[in-house]
Design an enzyme around this catalytic site. Sequence first.
Site, PDB file in Angstrom:
ATOM      1  N   PHE A 396       0.840  -1.192   0.000  1.00 52.12           N
ATOM      2  CA  PHE A 396       0.000   0.000   0.000  1.00 52.12           C
ATOM      3  C   PHE A 396       0.876   1.244   0.000  1.00 52.12           C
ATOM      4  O   PHE A 396       1.805   1.373   0.802  1.00 52.12           O
ATOM      5  CB  PHE A 396      -0.896   0.027   1.237  1.00 52.12           C
ATOM      6  CG  PHE A 396      -2.074  -0.908   1.153  1.00 52.12           C
ATOM      7  CD1 PHE A 396      -2.180  -1.845   0.147  1.00 52.12           C
ATOM      8  CD2 PHE A 396      -3.088  -0.835   2.094  1.00 52.12           C
ATOM      9  CE1 PHE A 396      -3.269  -2.704   0.069  1.00 52.12           C
ATOM     10  CE2 PHE A 396      -4.181  -1.690   2.036  1.00 52.12           C
ATOM     11  CZ  PHE A 396      -4.272  -2.622   1.025  1.00 52.12           C
ATOM     12  N   GLU A 397       0.574   2.174  -0.890  1.00 54.62           N
ATOM     13  CA  GLU A 397       1.332   3.411  -0.994  1.00 54.62           C
ATOM     14  C   GLU A 397       0.366   4.594  -1.033  1.00 54.62           C
ATOM     15  O   GLU A 397      -0.851   4.431  -1.049  1.00 54.62           O
ATOM     16  CB  GLU A 397       2.215   3.400  -2.253  1.00 54.62           C
ATOM     17  CG  GLU A 397       3.227   2.260  -2.265  1.00 54.62           C
ATOM     18  CD  GLU A 397       4.097   2.255  -3.501  1.00 54.62           C
ATOM     19  OE1 GLU A 397       4.092   3.243  -4.256  1.00 54.62           O
ATOM     20  OE2 GLU A 397       4.793   1.247  -3.730  1.00 54.62           O
TER      21      GLU A 397
END
Length: 611
Positions: A396-397
Site C-alpha cells: 500500500f502506498e
Amino acid sequence: MVRTRSRRPRERLSRLLAVASAALLTIGGLVASTTTAEAADGELAVNGGFEAGLAGWSCSAGSGAAVASPVHGGTSALKATPAGGDNAKCSQTVTVQPNSAYTLSGWVQGGYVYLGASGTGTTDVSTWTPSASGWQKLSTTFRTGASTTSVTVYTHGWYGTAAYHADDISLFGPGGGPVQIPAAPTGLAAGSPTSTSVPLNWNAVAGATGYHVYQGATKVLSVSGPSATVTGLAPSTPYSFQVTAANSAGESPKSAAVSATTTSGGGGNPGGGLPAHALVGYLHTSFANGSGYTRMADVPESWDVINLAFGEPTSVTSGDIRFSLCPVTECPNVESAAEFKAAIKAKQAAGKKVLISIGGQNGQVQLASTGARDAFVSSVSKIIDEYGLDGLDIDFEGHSLSLNNGDTDFRSPTTPVVVHLIQAVKTLKAKYGSGFVLTMAPETFFVQLGYQFYGSGPWGGQDPRAGSYLPVIHALRDDLTLLHVQHYNSGPIMGLDNQYHTMGNADFHISMADMMLTGFPVAGNQSRFFPPLRPEQMAIGMPASTQAGNGHTAPAEVTRTLDCLTKKANCGSYQTHGTWPALRGLMTWSINWDRYNQWEFSRNFDAYRWS
C-alpha cells in the site's frame, strides 16, 4: 513501486517529503519565545562556562577539552573534535521538575554545531548552525513530561568535520531535587521466540535513562527504550530474563522474571521455509514498461520470493481485488494462464515462494468499511486459491492509509482503513495457517518518518500519513514473515543519530535498518516506543537499476550495507546499535529491471550470501 502504464508522477510525494524534512530542520533552528521565569527558576547547567575544565561533562571518544582560546566569556571554553565515526558529543544530565518549562542556550563557534536536550518526556529538542565563523548564540525551549526528573543537555558537531567550540551553556528553569534511582520495571513480557532469539518488552520507568537486560544472572544487553531482543540463543531451550532501570544515580532492583523457550529451528519466522538469507523481487506480471516482460519460467534461481505485481482494486474503496496477466497487446511474449500456473508450481517445487502483491504506486486501496474489508479477504483468497500462491505482499502506498482520525498511539489505532487492514490480514492468516507468507513493502515516509511525526503528533500541521504504517506493522509483527521497507523514492530521513540521511548510499540503508532493528520512540515520545523487529523478519528494499527508481545503490555500497549490519564491519560514519547476522536479506524493484540491467543486483547478492 514505480510503473509506467497510466502512471501518476511521484513528484507530489517527493514534495511532501521535502516539505516535512525542511519543516523539521526549520523547527530545530527556531528560537522559541522566552517564558516568564517563576521564583524557583534558576541556572541548572553545571560548569556551563567550562571554567572547571570538563567537570560535569562527558565527551564521546575523548573528543573534548577545555581551552583558553577562543572563549566567549571567562577564561575557558569547550573545544571538541569530531572523527570519522564520532560526532564529538559532550553532555551532562541535569535534574529538573516534571511539567515545567525550560530554556536551553549556549554560544558556539565553528561549522555544524548542535545544541539540544534529550529525555524531556515530551518532545526532545535541538538547534544548530551549519557555520559560525564567530561566536553565535543558539537557543531553544522545551517542557518536561509528567514524570520527568532529569534531562540530558548536549552539544555535538558532525562526523569528520573540523573542531567546534562551545561556551556559556545554560539551562534555565525550575530546579529539581537529587536524581533518584528509578523503580524496578514492571510488566516484563516475552514475545514470540525464534530458535535463536526472544523479544522482550516492559513498561517505561519514570526517571530512567536506560535499561539493562539480564539472562539469568548475566547482563546481556543495555538499551535506551522499554524493549529489546535477546539473540544468540540455543534452539529448544528455556531461558529466564529480568530487567533493571538505570540513570545517573544508579541501577534499580531487578524486575520480576519472565521465562521463554526458544523454538526448535527452521528459521523461526511466520511462514517459514525461506532460506536463512533470501532475495525478494517483484515480477511485473499485469503490465509492461521499459524493462520488458519476463515470463515466470524465466525467473532465475537467485530469487527466493517472487511477488506478483500487482493485484489491483476495482475502485479505491471497494476492497475488491483483481489479478490478470499482462494483455498480449502490451506484452507480446506473455505466457498463457496455464503456463503461468505450471511455472509457479515449478518454482514452489524448487523451494521458492510466490505471493500476490496488492497495491503499488497506482493501486490505491482504502478499506474504509467492514464491507470493503470482507471483499478484500474474499477476493484475495480467490486469487491465492486460483494460482496456488504462498501468501500476500502488502504494498500500500500514497493515500491507502491516509484517512487518519488523529491517532497518536500506534499501539491503539482507531482509523478505519488501518483497523480494517489489520483485521483482513489476520483473517487471511487464520484461514491459510502457519505456512502463510506475509510480507510488506511500505515506503520510508510511512515508517521511519514516524520517528519524527505520527498522527496529529506534537508538531502539528504535518502530513497525517507520516508513520501511518507503524500500527499495521506492530499489530501484525507476530504474523509478519518479512518487512522490506522501500529505501528509495524518498527524501532525507532522520536516523537514530538525529542526523538526516539521504538515499542511494550505505549510510541511508544502514541507518534506516538500524532504526527498525533497534526500535525507536515514536514522534520523540519514549512512552510510545516502537519495539524492534527480529532480524530474520527484515529485508532491505533497493532499486535494481537506475531506471527502477530514485535511490539506486551501487553494488559496492550494497556490500558495505550488508557488511555493517551483519558483521559490524565497513560501517562508515553511521554506527549501528547492534550486529544482526540473521538479517534475512534484500528486496528489489524489480526482477524485470534487474534483467534489463544484466542481473547486476542479483549477481551481487548471490556472490555475497553470508553464512
